[in-house]
Design a protein around this motif. Structure first.
Motif, PDB file in Angstrom:
ATOM      1  N   ASP A   1       7.683  11.523  41.475  1.00  0.00           N
ATOM      2  CA  ASP A   1       8.751  10.793  42.130  1.00  0.00           C
ATOM      3  C   ASP A   1      10.073  11.244  41.526  1.00  0.00           C
ATOM      4  O   ASP A   1      10.178  11.447  40.338  1.00  0.00           O
ATOM      5  CB  ASP A   1       8.548   9.293  41.902  1.00  0.00           C
ATOM      6  N   HIS A   2      11.057  11.421  42.393  1.00  0.00           N
ATOM      7  CA  HIS A   2      12.350  11.888  41.896  1.00  0.00           C
ATOM      8  C   HIS A   2      13.175  10.759  41.295  1.00  0.00           C
ATOM      9  O   HIS A   2      14.135  11.016  40.583  1.00  0.00           O
ATOM     10  CB  HIS A   2      13.145  12.553  43.020  1.00  0.00           C
ATOM     11  N   ALA A   3      12.831   9.522  41.615  1.00  0.00           N
ATOM     12  CA  ALA A   3      13.592   8.395  41.072  1.00  0.00           C
ATOM     13  C   ALA A   3      13.193   8.147  39.618  1.00  0.00           C
ATOM     14  O   ALA A   3      12.177   8.628  39.145  1.00  0.00           O
ATOM     15  CB  ALA A   3      13.340   7.145  41.909  1.00  0.00           C
TER      16      ALA A   3
ATOM     17  N   PRO B   1       9.604  12.148  49.467  1.00  0.00           N
ATOM     18  CA  PRO B   1      10.940  12.495  49.981  1.00  0.00           C
ATOM     19  C   PRO B   1      11.047  13.887  50.608  1.00  0.00           C
ATOM     20  O   PRO B   1      12.026  14.180  51.273  1.00  0.00           O
ATOM     21  CB  PRO B   1      11.822  12.415  48.720  1.00  0.00           C
ATOM     22  N   HIS B   2      10.049  14.774  50.398  1.00  0.00           N
ATOM     23  CA  HIS B   2      10.216  16.189  50.771  1.00  0.00           C
ATOM     24  C   HIS B   2       9.995  16.440  52.269  1.00  0.00           C
ATOM     25  O   HIS B   2       9.302  17.378  52.659  1.00  0.00           O
ATOM     26  CB  HIS B   2       9.251  17.063  49.971  1.00  0.00           C
ATOM     27  N   ALA B   3      10.603  15.592  53.128  1.00  0.00           N
ATOM     28  CA  ALA B   3      10.285  15.607  54.560  1.00  0.00           C
ATOM     29  C   ALA B   3      10.773  16.861  55.285  1.00  0.00           C
ATOM     30  O   ALA B   3      10.283  17.184  56.370  1.00  0.00           O
ATOM     31  CB  ALA B   3      10.881  14.361  55.227  1.00  0.00           C
TER      32      ALA B   3
ATOM     33  N   GLY C   1       3.174  24.285  41.793  1.00  0.00           N
ATOM     34  CA  GLY C   1       3.713  23.666  40.593  1.00  0.00           C
ATOM     35  C   GLY C   1       3.964  22.180  40.704  1.00  0.00           C
ATOM     36  O   GLY C   1       3.782  21.449  39.747  1.00  0.00           O
ATOM     37  N   HIS C   2       4.395  21.696  41.843  1.00  0.00           N
ATOM     38  CA  HIS C   2       4.615  20.252  41.963  1.00  0.00           C
ATOM     39  C   HIS C   2       4.412  19.813  43.401  1.00  0.00           C
ATOM     40  O   HIS C   2       4.365  20.621  44.315  1.00  0.00           O
ATOM     41  CB  HIS C   2       5.968  19.848  41.382  1.00  0.00           C
ATOM     42  N   GLU C   3       4.273  18.514  43.551  1.00  0.00           N
ATOM     43  CA  GLU C   3       3.790  17.980  44.820  1.00  0.00           C
ATOM     44  C   GLU C   3       4.904  17.899  45.873  1.00  0.00           C
ATOM     45  O   GLU C   3       5.378  16.828  46.197  1.00  0.00           O
ATOM     46  CB  GLU C   3       3.213  16.587  44.565  1.00  0.00           C
TER      47      GLU C   3
ATOM     48  N   ALA D   1      10.347  25.205  47.594  1.00  0.00           N
ATOM     49  CA  ALA D   1      10.085  23.808  47.909  1.00  0.00           C
ATOM     50  C   ALA D   1      11.375  23.007  48.056  1.00  0.00           C
ATOM     51  O   ALA D   1      11.727  22.581  49.151  1.00  0.00           O
ATOM     52  CB  ALA D   1       9.220  23.194  46.836  1.00  0.00           C
ATOM     53  N   ASP D   2      12.077  22.811  46.955  1.00  0.00           N
ATOM     54  CA  ASP D   2      13.224  21.887  46.921  1.00  0.00           C
ATOM     55  C   ASP D   2      14.569  22.617  46.887  1.00  0.00           C
ATOM     56  O   ASP D   2      15.611  21.972  46.842  1.00  0.00           O
ATOM     57  CB  ASP D   2      13.154  20.997  45.667  1.00  0.00           C
ATOM     58  N   ALA D   3      14.542  23.944  46.875  1.00  0.00           N
ATOM     59  CA  ALA D   3      15.801  24.695  46.786  1.00  0.00           C
ATOM     60  C   ALA D   3      15.658  26.020  47.514  1.00  0.00           C
ATOM     61  O   ALA D   3      14.584  26.631  47.509  1.00  0.00           O
ATOM     62  CB  ALA D   3      16.161  24.947  45.322  1.00  0.00           C
TER      63      ALA D   3
HETATM   64 ZN    ZN Z   1      10.322  17.787  44.455  1.00  0.00          ZN
END
Ligand code: ZN
Length: 310
Positions: free
Chosen positions: A120-122, A132-134, A197-199, A272-274
């Motif tokens: 979780d990013h929070a 959150p990774h929609a 590496g991460h979900e 993934a996130d970037a």
């Molecule tokens: Zn992430």
């Protein structure tokens, strides 16, 4: 040269010099939390906007904390776009500190989220929260685009027609890429698993019917201990795992160690996130195409292709 001619010349020169600055100042200043949103804003806003991302390409949203410079960046913004679903646990505090009063777009507004039981990013690491990774599902990314379009229209109604036309064109590109990816990954055997590496790939897995494993311990922030690596090796041996992948913002050492221990190939880098700083994965659509291509190459024939880690 007579004085009036000098004045005319000087005025003309001053106008030419001043023009680019004036145009830049008129552009809508949009601040986004991370690079994928900035690319979407560029596509919908076109020449009318200047998008600045707080978290740049190849940078990890998980380990990010806002700087005084980010407070200044926000104070110049007329539109702020962030993901929501607690991806940016630091956002509320940053908005409060900066005193930002302009238009605020939560890109995931209206999305039906998948539930998340991993990272979780929070700050509170709560379980059972929305993933959150929609953006990893291009059908849900359509909602990001329409939310961004509506935010731009609210902040700059004068260019509504352009924002609508740009958004329609971009949504068409998303649909085309989505269809290509669907076809490309359609042939991957159903029981194939991918270790990352991460979900972050829950939505991707859901949309394109793949199975991703992000074993506990492979976080983006820390390198796992030897005991953890041993447990991860057991997990991998118990599953039908075909390939391991780097992630652009994850420490490569854990995946390299797992590859050595299991003999599985590292089949490439997933984003993934970037976004990537350069190359094909430096745009959102390019990143999705890149991920699909790399996965297809590694998994389509059930025979992973070995790629030496960089
Ligand atoms: Zn992430």
């Amino acid at each position: 040269m007579r004085l009036s001619a000098v004045l005319r010349w000087a005025t003309g020169a001053a106008l030419v010099l001043a023009l680019p600055t004036a145009m830049a100042a008129e552009r809508v200043q949009v601040v986004t939390s991370f690079s994928i949103l900035a690319d979407m804003v560029d596509n919908v806003g076109g020449e009318h906007v200047e998008a600045t991302s707080l978290i740049g390409p190849d940078s990890d949203a998980h380990s990010y904390s806002p700087s005084p410079g980010d407070v200044r960046t926000l104070s110049h913004a007329t539109l702020v776009v962030f993901n929501g679903l607690r991806f940016e646990g630091w956002m509320d505090r940053l908005l409060g500190t900066s005193g930002y009063q302009g238009t605020l777009v939560t890109a995931t507004d209206g999305i039906t989220p998948l539930m998340h039981d991993g990272h979780d990013h929070a700050d509170d690491h709560a379980q059972g929260t929305a993933d959150p990774h929609a953006w990893q599902d291009m059908a849900r990314a359509r909602t990001y685009v329409t939310n961004i379009r509506d935010g731009l229209i609210e902040a700059d109604a004068e260019h509504e027609a352009d924002y609508r036309a740009n958004a329609d064109r971009y949504l068409g590109q998303l649909d085309d890429a989505d269809a290509e990816i669907r076809q490309q990954l359609g042939g991957v055997p159903a029981d194939t698993a991918v270790i990352t590496g991460h979900e972050s790939f829950g939505y991707f897995a859901d949309a394109y019917e793949l199975r991703f494993l992000a074993p506990e311990g492979l976080s983006t922030a820390t390198d796992p201990s030897a005991a953890r690596i041993a447990r991860l090796v057991d997990t991998i041996r118990g599953q039908h795992v075909q390939a391991l992948f780097h992630e652009n913002m994850t420490s490569p050492s854990a995946i390299i160690q797992l590859a050595e221990e299991t003999g599985l190939p590292i089949a490439g880098t997933l984003y993934a996130d970037a976004l990537a700083s350069e190359g094909e994965a430096s745009s959102y659509i390019g990143m999705m195409r890149h991920n699909a291509k790399v996965l297809h190459q590694a998994l389509a024939d059930g025979q992973a292709t070995a790629v030496t880690p960089d």
